[in-house]
Design an enzyme around this catalytic site. Sequence first.
Site, PDB file in Angstrom:
ATOM      1  CG  ASP A 122      34.842  50.747  41.080  1.00  0.00           C
ATOM      2  OD1 ASP A 122      33.886  51.503  41.355  1.00  0.00           O
ATOM      3  OD2 ASP A 122      35.631  50.949  40.145  1.00  0.00           O
ATOM      4  N   GLY A 123      35.115  47.992  44.842  1.00  0.00           N
ATOM      5  CA  GLY A 123      35.214  46.697  45.513  1.00  0.00           C
ATOM      6  C   GLY A 123      33.968  46.312  46.284  1.00  0.00           C
TER       7      GLY A 123
ATOM      8  CG  ASN B 166      35.666  43.765  37.697  1.00  0.00           C
ATOM      9  OD1 ASN B 166      34.811  44.341  37.040  1.00  0.00           O
ATOM     10  ND2 ASN B 166      36.498  44.418  38.490  1.00  0.00           N
TER      11      ASN B 166
ATOM     12  CG  ASP C 162      54.046  37.299  33.064  1.00  0.00           C
ATOM     13  OD1 ASP C 162      54.907  36.409  32.944  1.00  0.00           O
ATOM     14  OD2 ASP C 162      54.324  38.494  33.280  1.00  0.00           O
TER      15      ASP C 162
END
Length: 438
Positions: free
Chosen positions: A184-185, A279, A309
């Site tokens: 996917d990268g 994304n 966070d």
Amino acid sequence: MENSGESKWTLKSDASSEPFPKCCSACDSSEEPFRVKVFPNRTKTRSMSMPSAHCSAKFRRTQSLHGPSPVTTFGPKACMLKNPKAVMHIQDPASQRLTWNKPPKSVLIIKKIRDASLLQPFKDLCVFLTQQKNMIVYVERKVIEDPAIANESFVSVKKNFCTFREDYDDISNCVDFIICLGGDGTLLYASSLFQESVPPVMAFHLGSLGFLTPFNFDTYQSQVNQVIEGNAAIILRSRLEVKVVKECREKAPVEESSLIITNGDSEPKHKTMQYQVLNEVVVDRGPSSYLSNLDLFLDGHLITTVQGDGVIVSTPTGSTAYAVAAGASMIHPNVPAIMITPICPHSLSFRPIVVPAGVKLKIMLTRDARNTAWVSLDGRKRQEIAYGDSITITSSCFPVPSICFRDPVNDWFESLAQCLHWNVRKKQSHLSSEEEEF
């Protein structure tokens, strides 16, 4: 579409016998149209976008439920086959088809760097495209400089390549479509290379995860031939247009993609950087041990203060990435939406929410924040955010047209099933290795 000259190919609509309208402004030419195969008996019931102008025009973001009208021309020659009747429609995902204004002549190959298992598929694909299809192949310069392909077997192949450098060379008007080899990268990286119109992307699953890579490489020749002939379904993966605005507190080097806003003064007051994100945008506390305190605005109204966070703002495509690991739901890429997901929130009342694609989000540090925050865009371009800086997020007018193996619905559910089986196999392998050690 009317016949041009002595062309033998025509497009027949399954909705009516009237002439098929031009799919985009680039189709209005005197050249012979390229062969496009249209499948009969496909019902075209609903679509979600208005017909859009050419990608060079100025696009105005709408405030409607459906968000901005996406560009439907992709690169120099590709566009989406449109519904011949409807003006405002919500399109059946299975009816989104790729078509070409002219035969494609150039292709960009994105390859996972330093992966020995991809050397032979990469070479086979390059030989097929250059020698059999007579296409111009673009690759990034660092692919050629990879020591793994610096051998004699690649000499005859490399001499036919056109190379470019990221952030230096503009290839947006040179590439007709993109082929990704990896996980996917590789598709995320391909998206980052195009800040406006993106050529159609064909992604082969040769990596670890395969949410975005529906094609297997075993039958690549027939699959690439179908795409070149215009016989393919596409899914428009929406992107986020992100503007990071920073106060100029000291003289620092400015990125080439930055836009300097001077406000009429001799010295710039703000530095604005704009990105296209496929994304997600992640704002977190970085290396600090303190919780992040972030004000979240929606269309100018403060809706909540995020204490935790951090926060994830994702597209439907990104909902199966970091967001789902943080407890969000998975959204099909055809849904016009933006997902907001807190990361380990201190307040139990803040849960993942989905907002319409037409809204404008803004994230800033609160006045009483004890530390700065850090922002990353699709896992890259990580930078620090201080008090007074802001991050503005809207839906982009430039989606990524991802080519489907079957259709958008079946491909999505199959990718979910494959990734589930991959996780099960990985867990079983881990348990087996532990038993052997024991």
